[in-house]
Design an enzyme around this catalytic site. Structure first.
Site, PDB file in Angstrom:
ATOM      1  N   ASP A   1      42.134  42.076  44.856  1.00  0.00           N
ATOM      2  CA  ASP A   1      41.944  42.746  46.143  1.00  0.00           C
ATOM      3  C   ASP A   1      42.103  44.261  46.027  1.00  0.00           C
ATOM      4  O   ASP A   1      43.004  44.749  45.346  1.00  0.00           O
ATOM      5  CB  ASP A   1      42.978  42.208  47.145  1.00  0.00           C
ATOM      6  CG  ASP A   1      42.748  42.728  48.538  1.00  0.00           C
ATOM      7  OD1 ASP A   1      41.734  42.353  49.133  1.00  0.00           O
ATOM      8  OD2 ASP A   1      43.565  43.537  49.021  1.00  0.00           O
TER       9      ASP A   1
ATOM     10  N   GLU B   1      44.563  35.613  26.748  1.00  0.00           N
ATOM     11  CA  GLU B   1      45.542  34.743  26.073  1.00  0.00           C
ATOM     12  C   GLU B   1      45.380  33.294  26.500  1.00  0.00           C
ATOM     13  O   GLU B   1      45.782  32.380  25.795  1.00  0.00           O
ATOM     14  CB  GLU B   1      46.971  35.146  26.461  1.00  0.00           C
ATOM     15  CG  GLU B   1      47.499  36.344  25.738  1.00  0.00           C
ATOM     16  CD  GLU B   1      48.839  36.757  26.364  1.00  0.00           C
ATOM     17  OE1 GLU B   1      49.617  35.874  26.784  1.00  0.00           O
ATOM     18  OE2 GLU B   1      49.068  37.973  26.434  1.00  0.00           O
TER      19      GLU B   1
END
Ligand code: TEU
Length: 502
Positions: free
Chosen positions: A192, A223
Site C-alpha cells: 500500500d 528466500e
C-alpha cells in the site's frame, strides 16, 4: 502453473468487508469468502488479492492496521485465515495480502506506547510543532496534536500515524511481518502507498531511499521461493515508476495510467504503448487494471461524457448513460484481458455493478467524505456489498443488514441471475478468463493497422483482439470470432465492442 505464474495471472481483488458475510453481522468475512471459493474457481482466476484483513478500528476500511500479525475479529481468526490459504491452494488459487508500511493505526501497540512514553516516539513522526504545511491526502492538515502538546504526521486520516522509515526498527518490524505471512503460505503482498514511505524537508513522494526497502523485501520474498511483491505506485513519471520494477525490487505494480485513461482510441493506444515501452526494457510484465476499491466503477465512468477517472470525486454525480457505460465496460474487459501481462478484476466488475452514487450521506463511512467537509463523496459507492442471489437486499450477501445499503435494482445483477444467462457480464468474464488462460497471458503483441478508431492487435498465440471505439461498425479481419462483447453480424464489429478472433 508455471514458475512465473504471476507474469500472466488473472488476479481477483476481494474487498473482504463487502464480499460475502458468513456470520450475519452485515460485514463480509473469511467464512463468507471460504463459502464462495468455488465461484472464484469457476470464474477462472489464478490468484486472490485481499484488502487488509488485520485487526483495525476501520477508520479507513482496514488501512489503519492495529496489529500486522493477526486477523480482524469481524473477519474471523488467524486459524481461519490459515485454513483459507490452504483451501485456496487446493483449488490452485494463489493468495496475495495487503501490507501497509506507510502508516499504522493510533490503536497499534507502538503508537499507544509512543503516547504513554515520549522516549518511544521515534518510530513515528513526532515534533513539537508541525514541521511543514502538508495537507492530508484525505483533506485537512497532515499533522495532529496529542494531549501532551506534541504533533504527529499522518498523510492520510489522523487515525493513521505515519511510520518513520529512518528508524531501523521499522525496517526490522516489516521484514518480520513479511516472514510471518510467508510462513503461513501467502504467495505475495500488495504494498500500500508504496512510494510514500520516506519523508524529507522537500516532500514525501518517491524519495530515492525507498528503493532500499524493496530491495531488502525482495531478498526476503526470494528466500521463500515463488512469492511476489506488487506495488501500489501512483506516479505519472514512467521512468520513476519503472525503478520500482527493477529485477531486484518488486515483481509488478498497478497500472494506474490505464485505469485512469479515457474511453478514447488515441488515449488508450497511447496508454498501452506507454505501458509496454515502460515495462519491456526491464523485463517486468505489465498489469491491466480497470478498477479497484478506490475508484469509480467502470460501468458508471464509461457512461459519462468525461470517461477518465478523476480524483477527489470531481465527476461524482455527473450524468452517466448506463447502457453506454455497460457496453463499453464489456468491451474494455475483453481488451484488458487480451493485453500481455497480468489482469486485475475488482469484485463486482464481473457482475457489471455500477457505482452507487446516491448513498445517503449519513451512511457514508469513507474518511474522505468527512475529512473533505462533504465536498468529496468518498469511495463507499464502489464498496457496496455484493449481490449474490434473490430478489431483494441483502441479495444473499448474508443474513444481516449489509454495512452499506444495496440498491433494489441490483436484483438483475446478482451472481445467481447472471450465472445461467449466456449474455451476462458474468458469462463474458468467465468465458474470457477461460480463453485467456489457454491463449493469452504473458508475452508481446503486434498492432494491426485498422484505422484511428480501432485498436487491433495479435498475440503470440495467434489470437487477435479488435476494439471498435468509433461510432460506426467496422469490418472484422479474417478469422473465427471466438468471443465478442456485443453482437457481431455479417462480420461487422459494432461501436464500443471488442471481438476476439483466432
Ligand atoms: O491508497 C493510496 C492513495 O493514494 C489513495 O488515497 C488514492 O489516491 C485514492 O484512494 C484514489 O481515490 C491506498 C489504499 O488503496 C486506500 O484504500 C487507502 O485509503 C490508502 O492507501 C491509505 O492506506
Amino acid at each position: 502453473m508455471s514458475q512465473t505464474w504471476w507474469r500472466g495471472a488473472a488476479i481477483y481483488q476481494v474487498y473482504l468487508r463487502s464480499f460475502a458475510d458468513g456470520n450475519g453481522d452485515g460485514a463480509g468475512d473469511l467464512a463468507g469468502l471460504r463459502s464462495r471459493l468455488t465461484y472464484l474457481k469457476e470464474l477462472g482466476i489464478d490468484a486472490i488479492w485481499l484488502n487488509p484483513w488485520y485487526p483495525s478500528p476501520m477508520a479507513d476500511g482496514g488501512y489503519d492496521v492495529a496489529d500486522y500479525r493477526d486477523i480482524e475479529p469481524v473477519f474471523g481468526t488467524l486459524a481461519e485465515a490459515e485454513r483459507f490459504i490452504v483451501e485456496a491452494h487446493e483449488l490452485d488459487i494463489k493468495v496475495i495480502i495487503d501490507v501497509v508500511p506507510n502508516h499504522s493505526s493510533t490503536q497499534s501497540a507502538w503508537f499507544k506506547e509512543a503516547l504513554e512514553n515520549p522516549a518511544a516516539r521515534d518510530r513515528f513522526w513526532f515534533a513539537d510543532e508541525p514541521l511543514n504545511d502538508w495537507q492530508s491526502i484525505f483533506g485537512g492538515s497532515a499533522w495532529s496534536q496529542v494531549p501532551d502538546g506534541q504533533w504527529y504526521l499522518h498523510l492520510f486520516a489522523p487515525e493513521q500515524p505515519d511510520f518513520n522509515w529512518a528508524n531501523p526498527e521499522v525496517h526490522q518490524e516489516f521484514e518480520d511481518v513479511l516472514r510471518f505471512w510467508f510462513e503461513r503460505g501467502v504467495d505475495g503482498f500488495r504494498i500500500d502507498s508504496a512510494a510514500l514511505l520516506y519523508k524529507s524537508g522537500t516532500g514525501y513522494e518517491d524519495l530515492d531511499e525507498v528503493h532500499d526497502v524493496y530491495r531488502r523485501w525482495r531478498e526476503v520474498a526470494d528466500e521463500y521461493g515463488e512469492r511476489i511483491l506488487i506495488g501500489e505506485v501512483w506516479l505519472p513519471d514512467q521512468e520513476r515508476f519503472a525503478r520500482y520494477l527493477r529485477p531486484d525490487e518488486m515483481h509488478t505494480a498497478f497500472n494506474f495510467d490505464f485505469l485512469s485513461c479515457a474511453w478514447d482510441p488515441a488515449d488508450l493506444r497511447r496508454s498501452i504503448e506507454l505501458t509496454l515501452d515502460t515495462h519491456t526494457p526491464i523485463g517486468a510484465p505489465p498489469t491491466w487494471v480497470l478498477s479497484n476499491h478506490d475508484v469509480t466503477r467502470p460501468v458508471t465512468r464509461y457512461g459519462r461524457i468525461d470517461t477518465t477517472f478523476a480524483h477527489g470525486g470531481a465527476l461524482h454525480g455527473t450524468p452517466s448513460d448506463p447502457e453506454l457505460g455497460y457496453r463499453r465496460a464489456r468491451a474494455a474487459a475483453l481488451l484488458a484481458m487480451a493485453l500481455p501481462g497480468s489482469v486485475y478484476v475488482y469484485q463486482g466488475e464481473e457482475l457489471g455493478l455500477p457505482e452507487v452514487e446516491d448513498l445517503p450521506n449519513e451512511v457514508r463511512q469513507d474518511p474522505m467524505y468527512a475529512r473533505s467537509g462533504g465536498t468529496n463523496p468518498g469511495r463507499d459507492g464502489c464498496r457496496i456489498p455484493l449481490p449474490w442471489s434473490g430478489e431483494e437486499p441483502p441479495f444473499g450477501f448474508g443474513t444481516g443488514t449489509p454495512w452499506l445499503p444495496q440498491p433494489e435494482s441490483w436484483r438483475k445483477l446478482t451472481a445467481e441471475a447472471q450465472r445461467t444467462d449466456l449474455g451476462s457480464m458474468l458469462s463474458l468474464y468467465r468465458t474470457g478468463l477461460g480463453l485467456r488462460r489457454k491463449l493469452l497471458g504473458d508475452g508481446t503483441l503486434t498492432w494491426l493497422p485498422m484505422g484511428e478508431q480501432v485498436l487491433a492487435f495479435t498475440r503470440d498465440s495467434g489470437l487477435t483482439c479488435v476494439t471498435n471505439l468509433g461510432a460506426d461498425p467496422v469490418p472484422l479481419p479474417a478469422g473465427e470470432v471466438v468471443l465478442a462483447s456485443g453482437p457481431v453480424e455479417d462480420g461487422l464489429l459494432p461501436s464500443d465492442t471488442t471481438a476476439w478472433l483466432t
